[in-house]
Write a protein that holds these residues in place. Structure first.
Motif, PDB file in Angstrom:
ATOM      1  N   HIS A  91       0.597  -1.371  -0.587  1.00 23.71           N
ATOM      2  CA  HIS A  91      -0.115   0.017   0.191  1.00 23.71           C
ATOM      3  C   HIS A  91       0.575   1.500   0.024  1.00 23.71           C
ATOM      4  CE1 HIS A  91      -3.043   2.918   0.832  1.00 23.71           C
ATOM      5  NE2 HIS A  91      -3.906   1.673   0.839  1.00 23.71           N
ATOM      6  N   PRO A  92       0.484   1.941  -1.250  1.00 24.86           N
ATOM      7  CA  PRO A  92       1.857   4.067  -0.906  1.00 24.86           C
ATOM      8  C   PRO A  92       1.440   4.246   0.293  1.00 24.86           C
ATOM      9  CG  PRO A  92      -0.075   3.281  -2.688  1.00 24.86           C
ATOM     10  CD  PRO A  92      -0.786   2.589  -1.921  1.00 24.86           C
ATOM     11  N   GLN A  93       0.782   3.753   1.318  1.00 24.80           N
ATOM     12  CA  GLN A  93       0.436   4.874   3.038  1.00 24.80           C
ATOM     13  C   GLN A  93       1.532   3.786   3.521  1.00 24.80           C
ATOM     14  OE1 GLN A  93      -0.809   7.464   3.605  1.00 24.80           O
ATOM     15  NE2 GLN A  93      -3.123   7.845   2.509  1.00 24.80           N
ATOM     16  N   ILE A  94       1.587   2.851   3.245  1.00 26.37           N
ATOM     17  CA  ILE A  94       2.428   1.895   4.188  1.00 26.37           C
ATOM     18  C   ILE A  94       4.031   2.592   3.315  1.00 26.37           C
ATOM     19  CG2 ILE A  94       3.274   0.134   5.063  1.00 26.37           C
ATOM     20  CD1 ILE A  94       0.746   0.787   5.893  1.00 26.37           C
ATOM     21  N   LEU A  95       4.494   2.475   2.475  1.00 27.01           N
ATOM     22  CA  LEU A  95       5.844   2.274   1.642  1.00 27.01           C
ATOM     23  C   LEU A  95       6.066   3.688   2.253  1.00 27.01           C
ATOM     24  CD1 LEU A  95       5.130   0.517  -1.523  1.00 27.01           C
ATOM     25  CD2 LEU A  95       6.548  -0.109   0.440  1.00 27.01           C
ATOM     26  N   ASN A  96       4.945   4.265   2.215  1.00 25.90           N
ATOM     27  CA  ASN A  96       5.884   6.174   2.492  1.00 25.90           C
ATOM     28  C   ASN A  96       6.168   7.037   3.612  1.00 25.90           C
ATOM     29  OD1 ASN A  96       5.454   6.819  -0.357  1.00 25.90           O
ATOM     30  ND2 ASN A  96       3.272   7.526  -0.238  1.00 25.90           N
ATOM     31  N   ASP A  97       5.499   5.309   4.907  1.00 24.70           N
ATOM     32  CA  ASP A  97       5.893   5.623   6.215  1.00 24.70           C
ATOM     33  C   ASP A  97       7.086   5.088   6.496  1.00 24.70           C
ATOM     34  OD1 ASP A  97       5.419   5.635   9.088  1.00 24.70           O
ATOM     35  OD2 ASP A  97       2.985   5.461   9.001  1.00 24.70           O
ATOM     36  N   LYS A  98       7.969   5.687   7.429  1.00 26.47           N
ATOM     37  CA  LYS A  98       9.141   6.064   7.615  1.00 26.47           C
ATOM     38  C   LYS A  98       9.292   4.012   8.423  1.00 26.47           C
ATOM     39  CE  LYS A  98      11.348  10.118   6.487  1.00 26.47           C
ATOM     40  NZ  LYS A  98      12.006  11.162   6.993  1.00 26.47           N
ATOM     41  N   GLN A  99       8.557   4.437   9.509  1.00 25.80           N
ATOM     42  CA  GLN A  99       7.984   3.722  10.421  1.00 25.80           C
ATOM     43  C   GLN A  99       7.698   2.178   9.868  1.00 25.80           C
ATOM     44  OE1 GLN A  99       5.923   5.369  13.323  1.00 25.80           O
ATOM     45  NE2 GLN A  99       7.835   5.711  15.135  1.00 25.80           N
ATOM     46  N   LEU A 100       6.680   2.212   9.359  1.00 18.99           N
ATOM     47  CA  LEU A 100       6.102   1.166   8.228  1.00 18.99           C
ATOM     48  C   LEU A 100       6.802   0.709   7.282  1.00 18.99           C
ATOM     49  CD1 LEU A 100       2.558   1.976   9.900  1.00 18.99           C
ATOM     50  CD2 LEU A 100       4.224   0.431  10.955  1.00 18.99           C
ATOM     51  N   SER A 101       7.231   1.320   6.486  1.00 18.01           N
ATOM     52  CA  SER A 101       7.884   0.196   5.146  1.00 18.01           C
ATOM     53  C   SER A 101       8.861  -0.640   5.764  1.00 18.01           C
ATOM     54  CB  SER A 101       8.384   1.879   4.443  1.00 18.01           C
ATOM     55  OG  SER A 101       9.750   1.934   5.160  1.00 18.01           O
ATOM     56  N   GLY A 102       9.196  -0.317   7.020  1.00 22.96           N
ATOM     57  CA  GLY A 102      11.191  -0.902   7.074  1.00 22.96           C
ATOM     58  C   GLY A 102      10.225  -2.620   7.610  1.00 22.96           C
ATOM     59  N   VAL A 103       8.777  -2.326   8.309  1.00 25.82           N
ATOM     60  CA  VAL A 103       8.485  -4.037   8.800  1.00 25.82           C
ATOM     61  C   VAL A 103       7.476  -4.557   7.313  1.00 25.82           C
ATOM     62  CG1 VAL A 103       6.500  -4.775  10.047  1.00 25.82           C
ATOM     63  CG2 VAL A 103       7.276  -3.058  10.713  1.00 25.82           C
ATOM     64  N   ALA A 104       7.363  -3.655   6.887  1.00 19.24           N
ATOM     65  CA  ALA A 104       6.841  -4.064   5.252  1.00 19.24           C
ATOM     66  C   ALA A 104       7.287  -4.926   4.574  1.00 19.24           C
ATOM     67  CB  ALA A 104       5.783  -2.991   4.625  1.00 19.24           C
ATOM     68  N   GLY A 105       8.645  -4.517   4.032  1.00 16.96           N
ATOM     69  CA  GLY A 105       9.701  -4.741   3.931  1.00 16.96           C
ATOM     70  C   GLY A 105      10.187  -6.760   3.969  1.00 16.96           C
ATOM     71  N   ARG A 106      10.008  -6.860   5.093  1.00 20.41           N
ATOM     72  CA  ARG A 106      10.517  -8.237   5.837  1.00 20.41           C
ATOM     73  C   ARG A 106       9.268  -8.994   6.171  1.00 20.41           C
ATOM     74  NH1 ARG A 106      13.497  -7.297  11.710  1.00 20.41           N
ATOM     75  NH2 ARG A 106      14.431  -8.648  11.123  1.00 20.41           N
ATOM     76  N   LYS A 107       9.577  -9.971   4.965  1.00 19.52           N
ATOM     77  CA  LYS A 107       8.047 -10.889   4.160  1.00 19.52           C
ATOM     78  C   LYS A 107       8.175 -12.386   5.720  1.00 19.52           C
ATOM     79  CE  LYS A 107       5.825 -12.748   0.170  1.00 19.52           C
ATOM     80  NZ  LYS A 107       6.493 -13.018  -1.156  1.00 19.52           N
ATOM     81  N   GLY A 108       7.028 -12.883   6.133  1.00 21.94           N
ATOM     82  CA  GLY A 108       7.195 -13.445   6.729  1.00 21.94           C
ATOM     83  C   GLY A 108       7.913 -13.726   8.058  1.00 21.94           C
ATOM     84  N   ARG A 109       7.468 -12.045   8.216  1.00 20.58           N
ATOM     85  CA  ARG A 109       8.106 -12.610  10.190  1.00 20.58           C
ATOM     86  C   ARG A 109       7.207 -12.763  10.991  1.00 20.58           C
ATOM     87  NH1 ARG A 109       5.780  -7.541  12.551  1.00 20.58           N
ATOM     88  NH2 ARG A 109       7.890  -7.327  13.645  1.00 20.58           N
ATOM     89  N   VAL A 110       6.287 -13.314  11.242  1.00 22.33           N
ATOM     90  CA  VAL A 110       5.949 -14.339  11.610  1.00 22.33           C
ATOM     91  C   VAL A 110       6.153 -15.911  12.022  1.00 22.33           C
ATOM     92  CG1 VAL A 110       3.578 -14.177  10.784  1.00 22.33           C
ATOM     93  CG2 VAL A 110       3.489 -14.097  13.203  1.00 22.33           C
ATOM     94  N   PHE A 111       5.987 -16.114  11.428  1.00 17.97           N
ATOM     95  CA  PHE A 111       6.309 -17.299  10.481  1.00 17.97           C
ATOM     96  C   PHE A 111       8.393 -17.717  11.508  1.00 17.97           C
ATOM     97  CE2 PHE A 111       3.346 -16.322   7.911  1.00 17.97           C
ATOM     98  CZ  PHE A 111       2.535 -17.614   8.039  1.00 17.97           C
ATOM     99  N   ARG A 112       9.055 -16.828  11.563  1.00 12.15           N
ATOM    100  CA  ARG A 112      10.103 -16.431  11.849  1.00 12.15           C
ATOM    101  C   ARG A 112      10.469 -15.949  13.421  1.00 12.15           C
ATOM    102  NH1 ARG A 112      13.263 -12.852   8.362  1.00 12.15           N
ATOM    103  NH2 ARG A 112      11.803 -12.279   7.397  1.00 12.15           N
ATOM    104  N   GLY A 113       9.236 -15.845  14.214  1.00 13.80           N
ATOM    105  CA  GLY A 113       9.897 -15.569  15.011  1.00 13.80           C
ATOM    106  C   GLY A 113      10.017 -13.853  15.523  1.00 13.80           C
TER     107      GLY A 113
END
Length: 197
Positions: free
Chosen positions: A136-158
């Motif tokens: 989502h563009p709103q997430i990609l433009n957010d400095k805090q959330l864009s880093g989290v969005a880039g880490r795919k499958g983070r919940v399955f990697r603990g």
């Protein structure tokens, strides 16, 4: 001040009237699906503390997880039973992480930001999971959330807060916690690696 009062209300024991209202709500939640999308958080103070904002690209899901011992279904009828084939199933994750993983499986284009407890009854635990849309563009433009969005499958990697709690990373630090970092699997690989010739 408003959020502080909300926190206090949640911590205080419910009055008789509030308990009846809450029990009715739990009955409705039991009738709903195991993973459903919701419009607004039940605990606004907790959701906002964990990163929820009323903006596009952020969504909420309520997840119902069955309580009780983690037992394997059925058993070996006859013959020798190995030591590992016991009825108890060892799962090194807590209910909250299970809820996060189920929410992520339902909403495949999202990443889990965080989650929080909302209630339980004799049979189920209920959690609300905050998810963010990866593209989502709103997430990609957010400095805090864009880093989290880039880490795919983070919940399955603990890598969520509850996942780290399951791994012991948040509670055990310093001396005696050498085997936890970077992970238990990495520690085993390092310890039992073949020596180089």
């Amino acid at each position: 001040m408003f959020y502080q009062r909300l926190r206090e209300l949640w911590r205080e024991s419910f009055s008789k009237e509030l308990k009846e209202i809450w029990n009715q709500r739990l009955i409705e939640w039991r009738r709903d699906g195991a993973v459903i999308r919701i419009v607004r958080p039940t605990r606004l103070d907790r959701a906002r503390a964990l990163g929820y904002r009323a903006k596009q690209g952020i969504l909420l899901a309520r997840v119902r997880v069955l309580r009780g011992g983690r037992k394997r279904r059925g058993s070996l009828k006859k013959g020798r039973r190995s030591k590992n084939a016991r009825a108890k199933k060892i799962v090194d994750i807590n209910y909250q992480t299970v809820a996060e993983q189920r929410a992520n499986k339902k909403f495949k284009n999202c990443e889990v930001l965080n989650s929080y407890y909302v209630g339980k009854d004799g049979k189920y635990m209920f959690y609300e999971v905050i998810l963010i849309d990866r593209d989502h563009p709103q997430i990609l433009n957010d400095k805090q959330l864009s880093g989290v969005a880039g880490r795919k499958g983070r919940v399955f990697r603990g890598l969520t807060a509850s996942g780290k709690r399951s791994r012991g990373i948040l509670t055990h630090k310093g001396k005696g916690a050498e085997k936890l970092r970077p992970s238990r699997a990495a520690h085993i690989r390092r310890r039992y690696a073949r020596p180089r010739k």
